[in-house]
Design a protein around this motif. Structure first.
Motif, PDB file in Angstrom:
ATOM      1  N   TYR A 271       5.284  -1.366 -14.524  1.00 26.16           N
ATOM      2  CA  TYR A 271       6.094  -0.431 -15.295  1.00 26.16           C
ATOM      3  C   TYR A 271       5.481  -0.333 -16.699  1.00 26.16           C
ATOM      4  N   GLU A 272       5.845   0.687 -17.418  1.00 22.01           N
ATOM      5  CA  GLU A 272       5.320   0.861 -18.775  1.00 22.01           C
ATOM      6  C   GLU A 272       6.390   0.569 -19.815  1.00 22.01           C
TER       7      GLU A 272
ATOM      8  N   TYR B 261       9.199 -10.081 -11.705  1.00 20.89           N
ATOM      9  CA  TYR B 261       8.676 -10.278 -13.067  1.00 20.89           C
ATOM     10  C   TYR B 261       7.301  -9.633 -13.213  1.00 20.89           C
ATOM     11  N   LYS B 262       6.400  -9.918 -12.283  1.00 20.18           N
ATOM     12  CA  LYS B 262       5.060  -9.337 -12.346  1.00 20.18           C
ATOM     13  C   LYS B 262       5.117  -7.821 -12.281  1.00 20.18           C
ATOM     14  N   THR B 263       5.916  -7.297 -11.376  1.00 23.06           N
ATOM     15  CA  THR B 263       5.994  -5.850 -11.181  1.00 23.06           C
ATOM     16  C   THR B 263       6.577  -5.153 -12.405  1.00 23.06           C
ATOM     17  N   LEU B 264       7.704  -5.656 -12.904  1.00 22.17           N
ATOM     18  CA  LEU B 264       8.350  -5.027 -14.059  1.00 22.17           C
ATOM     19  C   LEU B 264       7.483  -5.122 -15.308  1.00 22.17           C
ATOM     20  N   LYS B 265       6.747  -6.200 -15.449  1.00 20.42           N
ATOM     21  CA  LYS B 265       5.942  -6.413 -16.651  1.00 20.42           C
ATOM     22  C   LYS B 265       4.602  -5.685 -16.597  1.00 20.42           C
TER      23      LYS B 265
ATOM     24  N   GLY C 287       0.764  -1.245   0.000  1.00 18.96           N
ATOM     25  CA  GLY C 287       0.000   0.000   0.000  1.00 18.96           C
ATOM     26  C   GLY C 287       0.792   1.289   0.000  1.00 18.96           C
ATOM     27  N   PHE C 288       2.120   1.207  -0.135  1.00 20.23           N
ATOM     28  CA  PHE C 288       2.934   2.428  -0.176  1.00 20.23           C
ATOM     29  C   PHE C 288       3.053   2.894  -1.628  1.00 20.23           C
ATOM     30  N   LEU C 289       1.930   3.353  -2.162  1.00 21.48           N
ATOM     31  CA  LEU C 289       1.840   3.597  -3.602  1.00 21.48           C
ATOM     32  C   LEU C 289       2.689   4.779  -4.057  1.00 21.48           C
ATOM     33  N   LYS C 290       2.738   5.842  -3.260  1.00 18.90           N
ATOM     34  CA  LYS C 290       3.546   7.001  -3.636  1.00 18.90           C
ATOM     35  C   LYS C 290       5.023   6.624  -3.689  1.00 18.90           C
ATOM     36  N   GLU C 291       5.482   5.925  -2.649  1.00 14.56           N
ATOM     37  CA  GLU C 291       6.888   5.503  -2.603  1.00 14.56           C
ATOM     38  C   GLU C 291       7.210   4.531  -3.733  1.00 14.56           C
ATOM     39  N   ALA C 292       6.242   3.640  -4.033  1.00 10.84           N
ATOM     40  CA  ALA C 292       6.440   2.679  -5.125  1.00 10.84           C
ATOM     41  C   ALA C 292       6.567   3.405  -6.457  1.00 10.84           C
ATOM     42  N   GLN C 293       5.726   4.404  -6.694  1.00  9.49           N
ATOM     43  CA  GLN C 293       5.779   5.140  -7.951  1.00  9.49           C
ATOM     44  C   GLN C 293       7.098   5.883  -8.098  1.00  9.49           C
ATOM     45  N   GLU C 294       7.618   6.411  -6.998  1.00  5.89           N
ATOM     46  CA  GLU C 294       8.919   7.075  -7.045  1.00  5.89           C
ATOM     47  C   GLU C 294      10.017   6.080  -7.419  1.00  5.89           C
ATOM     48  N   GLN C 295       9.915   4.873  -6.871  1.00  7.60           N
ATOM     49  CA  GLN C 295      10.892   3.835  -7.183  1.00  7.60           C
ATOM     50  C   GLN C 295      10.794   3.423  -8.647  1.00  7.60           C
ATOM     51  N   ILE C 296       9.589   3.276  -9.128  1.00  4.93           N
ATOM     52  CA  ILE C 296       9.369   2.896 -10.528  1.00  4.93           C
ATOM     53  C   ILE C 296       9.947   3.939 -11.472  1.00  4.93           C
ATOM     54  N   GLU C 297       9.689   5.211 -11.182  1.00  6.77           N
ATOM     55  CA  GLU C 297      10.204   6.278 -12.042  1.00  6.77           C
ATOM     56  C   GLU C 297      11.725   6.300 -12.043  1.00  6.77           C
TER      57      GLU C 297
ATOM     58  N   ASN D  42      13.742   3.722 -11.487  1.00  3.41           N
ATOM     59  CA  ASN D  42      14.269   2.536 -12.167  1.00  3.41           C
ATOM     60  C   ASN D  42      14.043   2.558 -13.666  1.00  3.41           C
ATOM     61  N   THR D  43      12.928   3.143 -14.085  1.00  2.00           N
ATOM     62  CA  THR D  43      12.553   3.087 -15.497  1.00  2.00           C
ATOM     63  C   THR D  43      13.638   3.655 -16.397  1.00  2.00           C
ATOM     64  N   GLU D  44      14.299   4.676 -15.947  1.00  2.00           N
ATOM     65  CA  GLU D  44      15.308   5.344 -16.767  1.00  2.00           C
ATOM     66  C   GLU D  44      16.428   4.392 -17.170  1.00  2.00           C
ATOM     67  N   CYS D  45      16.850   3.491 -16.264  1.00  2.00           N
ATOM     68  CA  CYS D  45      17.959   2.589 -16.591  1.00  2.00           C
ATOM     69  C   CYS D  45      17.476   1.235 -17.115  1.00  2.00           C
ATOM     70  N   LEU D  46      16.170   0.988 -17.091  1.00  2.64           N
ATOM     71  CA  LEU D  46      15.648  -0.304 -17.549  1.00  2.64           C
ATOM     72  C   LEU D  46      14.927  -0.233 -18.893  1.00  2.64           C
ATOM     73  N   LYS D  47      14.561   0.956 -19.330  1.00  4.32           N
ATOM     74  CA  LYS D  47      13.623   1.098 -20.448  1.00  4.32           C
ATOM     75  C   LYS D  47      14.130   0.550 -21.771  1.00  4.32           C
TER      76      LYS D  47
END
Length: 223
Positions: free
Chosen positions: A84-85, A77-81, A48-58, A60-65
């Motif tokens: 993430y966008e 696997y589930k989370t990244l797929k 339920g820490f959605l704000k913190e999760a979104q910050e983490q996703i943003e 990570n996305t830069e180096c994973l995209k």
């Protein structure tokens, strides 16, 4: 390809990352890892820490995209797929099944009977049921538990349960291990490091799929 190890395989169950890299090397798969790899954010999302999760996703996305990503962990696997966008992600069980069909491995099948635990994230959530079983059956005889595939029992570790309610997680693990023991197998295989972490102390040999292949597939021991 980028091998995304995930927090559990990277820090707590390091034999999983070692086994995965050994298999990738044996198959001639070109890959690299991130020395400064961050958490994918799965636990933050599921608790339920959605704000913190979104910050983490943003972050990570830069180096994973721009990467083709291999994930050890079902939760990663589930989370990244899904969360993430636009990421190109494959679970290690799917890649191993493909590599076996291409003849990249020379596994030796034995008469060993083993059973398999469908992780919630890889199974029910992502509908990956066949590939891990195909991989196992190249090495050993698969004996199914009573509850499998969509009806598999949760190991008890996910969703923050193991951290917040360890007694509930332990009881759930005990129930799952009881089903595994009913198969008369001594080896339980899982595609998720977090499942292995919760199931490992319940009186059976519990191995990640990659560890199983290295130990029982006629390959050398993990170096």
């Amino acid at each position: 390809m980028l091998y995304f190890r995930g927090c559990t395989a990277r820090e707590k169950q390091t034999d999983i990352s070692k086994a995965t890299e050994k298999l990738l090397n044996l198959a001639g798969v070109g890959y690299h890892i991130l020395e400064d790899e961050n958490c994918c954010g799965s636990v933050l999302l599921r608790t339920g820490f959605l704000k913190e999760a979104q910050e983490q996703i943003e972050k990570n996305t830069e180096c994973l995209k721009d990467e083709k990503i291999i994930a050890s962990c079902a939760g990663c696997y589930k989370t990244l797929k899904e969360d993430y966008e636009g990421l190109d992600v494959i679970h290690i069980s799917q890649l191993l099944s493909h590599l076996i069909k291409e003849g990249k491995f020379d596994f030796k099948k034995s008469d060993l009977d083993v059973t398999y635990h469908d992780s919630c994230h890889l199974g029910r959530h992502m509908n990956v049921f066949d590939e891990p079983r195909e991989v196992i059956e190249n090495v050993a005889n698969l004996v199914e538990m009573e509850n499998i595939r969509e009806n598999s029992l949760c190991c008890g570790a996910g969703g923050g349960v193991k951290s917040a309610y360890p007694e509930i997680a332990a009881q759930m693990a005990k129930s799952r291990i009881a089903q595994a023991k009913d198969t008369d197998c001594n080896v339980l295989i899982t595609p998720c490091p977090f499942c292995k972490l919760n199931l490992k102390n319940e009186g059976m040999e519990v191995l990640d799929l990659t560890e199983f292949l290295v130990k029982y597939g006629g390959l050398d021991e993990i170096q």
